[in-house]
Design an enzyme around this catalytic site. Structure first.
Site, PDB file in Angstrom:
ATOM      1  N   ARG A  50      14.323   2.954 -50.476  1.00  0.00           N
ATOM      2  CA  ARG A  50      13.179   2.547 -49.644  1.00  0.00           C
ATOM      3  C   ARG A  50      11.882   2.831 -50.390  1.00  0.00           C
ATOM      4  O   ARG A  50      10.932   2.048 -50.334  1.00  0.00           O
ATOM      5  CB  ARG A  50      13.185   3.271 -48.284  1.00  0.00           C
ATOM      6  CG  ARG A  50      11.877   3.089 -47.512  1.00  0.00           C
ATOM      7  CD  ARG A  50      11.933   3.377 -46.014  1.00  0.00           C
ATOM      8  NE  ARG A  50      12.733   4.507 -45.655  1.00  0.00           N
ATOM      9  CZ  ARG A  50      12.396   5.792 -45.866  1.00  0.00           C
ATOM     10  NH1 ARG A  50      11.248   6.100 -46.435  1.00  0.00           N
ATOM     11  NH2 ARG A  50      13.206   6.758 -45.514  1.00  0.00           N
ATOM     12  N   TYR A 102      -1.752 -17.880 -38.527  1.00  0.00           N
ATOM     13  CA  TYR A 102      -0.319 -18.017 -38.254  1.00  0.00           C
ATOM     14  C   TYR A 102       0.040 -17.326 -36.925  1.00  0.00           C
ATOM     15  O   TYR A 102      -0.460 -16.225 -36.639  1.00  0.00           O
ATOM     16  CB  TYR A 102       0.461 -17.387 -39.414  1.00  0.00           C
ATOM     17  CG  TYR A 102       1.947 -17.442 -39.230  1.00  0.00           C
ATOM     18  CD1 TYR A 102       2.645 -18.638 -39.393  1.00  0.00           C
ATOM     19  CD2 TYR A 102       2.671 -16.313 -38.883  1.00  0.00           C
ATOM     20  CE1 TYR A 102       4.017 -18.697 -39.216  1.00  0.00           C
ATOM     21  CE2 TYR A 102       4.050 -16.364 -38.703  1.00  0.00           C
ATOM     22  CZ  TYR A 102       4.706 -17.567 -38.871  1.00  0.00           C
ATOM     23  OH  TYR A 102       6.058 -17.615 -38.684  1.00  0.00           O
ATOM     24  N   ASP A 174      -4.111 -14.710 -46.432  1.00  0.00           N
ATOM     25  CA  ASP A 174      -2.743 -15.216 -46.422  1.00  0.00           C
ATOM     26  C   ASP A 174      -2.699 -16.440 -47.346  1.00  0.00           C
ATOM     27  O   ASP A 174      -3.251 -17.488 -47.026  1.00  0.00           O
ATOM     28  CB  ASP A 174      -2.358 -15.576 -44.977  1.00  0.00           C
ATOM     29  CG  ASP A 174      -0.910 -16.031 -44.846  1.00  0.00           C
ATOM     30  OD1 ASP A 174      -0.347 -16.554 -45.827  1.00  0.00           O
ATOM     31  OD2 ASP A 174      -0.345 -15.889 -43.742  1.00  0.00           O
ATOM     32  N   LYS A 199       8.439 -19.218 -48.044  1.00  0.00           N
ATOM     33  CA  LYS A 199       7.993 -20.600 -48.207  1.00  0.00           C
ATOM     34  C   LYS A 199       8.005 -20.993 -49.688  1.00  0.00           C
ATOM     35  O   LYS A 199       9.044 -20.925 -50.304  1.00  0.00           O
ATOM     36  CB  LYS A 199       6.608 -20.763 -47.557  1.00  0.00           C
ATOM     37  CG  LYS A 199       6.478 -20.079 -46.178  1.00  0.00           C
ATOM     38  CD  LYS A 199       7.350 -20.697 -45.089  1.00  0.00           C
ATOM     39  CE  LYS A 199       7.464 -19.841 -43.837  1.00  0.00           C
ATOM     40  NZ  LYS A 199       6.210 -19.437 -43.218  1.00  0.00           N
TER      41      LYS A 199
HETATM   42  C1  LIG Z   1       5.807 -18.379 -42.326  1.00  0.00           C
HETATM   43  C2  LIG Z   1       4.430 -17.819 -42.425  1.00  0.00           C
HETATM   44  C3  LIG Z   1       4.183 -16.457 -42.173  1.00  0.00           C
HETATM   45  C4  LIG Z   1       5.258 -15.497 -41.705  1.00  0.00           C
HETATM   46  O1  LIG Z   1       6.208 -15.259 -42.686  1.00  0.00           O
HETATM   47  P1  LIG Z   1       7.741 -14.886 -42.378  1.00  0.00           P
HETATM   48  O2  LIG Z   1       8.338 -14.812 -43.725  1.00  0.00           O
HETATM   49  O3  LIG Z   1       8.296 -15.988 -41.518  1.00  0.00           O
HETATM   50  O4  LIG Z   1       7.727 -13.592 -41.641  1.00  0.00           O
HETATM   51  C5  LIG Z   1       2.885 -16.004 -42.345  1.00  0.00           C
HETATM   52  N1  LIG Z   1       1.878 -16.831 -42.710  1.00  0.00           N
HETATM   53  C6  LIG Z   1       2.086 -18.136 -42.949  1.00  0.00           C
HETATM   54  C7  LIG Z   1       0.939 -18.996 -43.368  1.00  0.00           C
HETATM   55  C8  LIG Z   1       3.366 -18.683 -42.812  1.00  0.00           C
HETATM   56  O5  LIG Z   1       3.550 -19.993 -43.035  1.00  0.00           O
END
Ligand SMILES: *Cc1c(COP(=O)(O)O)cnc(C)c1O
Length: 392
Positions: A50, A102, A174, A199
């Site tokens: 961890r 998000y 983000d 993604k």
């Molecule tokens: C999918 C997404 C998240 C969240 O990520 P996870 O891997 O699903 O927890 C956060 N910000 C954006 C812009 C996203 O597309």
């Protein structure tokens, strides 16, 4: 003088390209949860997974290098990365958040942070004046997401960073839609870059993962402490999958972005499409800012059909894209924000933001662009024309 490699080369030729112990050209997956200490008094680099694991570390150092930061952190999901970074806030602090953030981030801010005495305001981050007016003496973090989901609104990163610095606040961004292949927020002054690596970074719809990167050692120490304390770390198999996906990030995004541009231009000319949202289009309000702060426009676009019936018809007939939440994969992914990502939002609020029942979001994959356009064309042929539109 040593040549500095370009981004696509760095994806392959970095510190982790060969394993120092064996020469293996793929990062070894180290499953061990604990590490033997050879000396009673001086412990080795790793003690418990961890707190630190060599496979996860390879990913953490790789993303730090790609974003131009000093320290990276890998988490069990994008939400785990975002939630852990928000632990940098304390009771009594205020966070200013982009209004089209998000959905999961919206939930953490409104339903979790609020219970710990952390206040928040949502603001249109593309409106510099509104951002300035909503900064309070206790504002600790300004949270951006650009281009935003699903309407691809573009925030002027430099302008927000300037405001934040003048008021002594940190900036979080983000960077999921762009990745460091197209946008490097740390270079523009941002303090913490966040990713859903689920993604584009991993890119194959086969892993859920999150990343955070900072360029300040002190901030890195704090974030490390919260990563270790909160414990939402990424597993080693998943860290390996993200490392594997990263190797092709540049070519994937290049092709998908080119296709997205071509599809956006096609949709723009189509009489049954009422609106196209893609920062690569010259008529997009954020086009110039996007050009000034990013190396491309990305692979996600949205378009508006007349109503829900039209969206339903399109989805029923389209053959190539999968119809799903998520984005940023080798296969094209089509989604209906009103019923998927933004289903939890009250209807009036959703409509006020332009997320109508006819809006569809397309994350463009690696299919041949002519096949994609032909598919979109045949699906649109089933959509009824709206009288006011055909009369134009
Ligand atoms: C999918 C997404 C998240 C969240 O990520 P996870 O891997 O699903 O927890 C956060 N910000 C954006 C812009 C996203 O597309």
């Amino acid at each position: 003088m040593e040549r500095e490699w370009s981004f696509s080369t760095k994806l392959l030729h970095n510190e982790w390209k060969v394993d120092r112990a064996t020469g293996a050209v793929s990062v070894p997956i180290q499953h061990a949860s604990t590490f033997h200490q050879f000396d009673f008094d001086s412990f080795g680099k790793y003690d418990y997974s961890r707190s630190g694991n060599p496979t996860r570390e390879a990913l953490e150092e790789t993303i730090a290098a790609l974003e131009g930061g000093v320290r990276g952190f890998a988490f069990a999901s994008g939400m785990a990365a975002i939630s852990t970074a928000l632990l940098l806030l304390s009771k009594g602090d205020h966070v200013l958040v982009t209004e089209d953030v998000y959905g999961g981030t919206y939930r953490i801010v409104t339903e979790v942070l609020s219970r710990f005495g952390i206040d928040y305001t949502f603001v249109d981050m593309t409106d510099r004046k509104a951002v300035a007016e909503n900064i309070r003496p206790n504002t600790k973090v300004i949270y951006m997401e650009t281009p935003s989901n699903p309407l691809l609104k573009v925030t002027d990163i430099r302008a927000v960073v300037e405001l934040a610095k003048a008021h002594g606040c940190l900036t979080f961004l983000d960077n999921t839609f762009m990745t460091p292949a197209l946008q490097r927020p740390l270079d523009l002054g941002v303090d913490v870059v966040l990713h859903s690596a689920t993604k584009f970074l991993a890119g194959h719809s086969d892993v859920v993962a999150g990343l955070a990167v900072v360029k300040d050692e002190e901030l890195g120490k704090q974030l490390y402490k919260w990563q270790n304390a909160f414990g939402a770390v990424l597993g080693v198999q998943d860290a390996w999958l993200v490392l594997r996906g990263l190797k092709t990030l540049h070519v994937r995004l290049k092709q998908s972005s080119e296709s997205a541009m071509a599809i956006a231009e096609y949709l723009l000319r189509h009489p049954k499409v009422e609106e196209v949202y893609y920062p690569g289009l010259a008529n997009h309000p954020g086009h110039d800012i996007q050009r000034s702060q990013a190396a491309g426009f990305g692979a996600v676009l949205s378009f508006r059909l007349a109503d829900e019936e039209a969206a339903r018809t399109f989805v029923r007939h389209v053959r190539l894209p999968v119809f799903a939440v998520s984005l940023g994969a080798v296969e094209s992914i089509l989604s209906h924000p009103a019923k998927m990502s933004h289903a939890a939002m009250p209807k009036e609020e959703r409509l006020r933001r332009g997320i109508t029942d006819g809006l569809l979001r397309l994350s463009v994959g690696l299919e041949d662009v002519n096949d994609l356009i032909a598919d979109v064309e045949q699906a649109l042929s089933f959509v009824k024309e709206r009288p006011s539109i055909s009369a134009r």
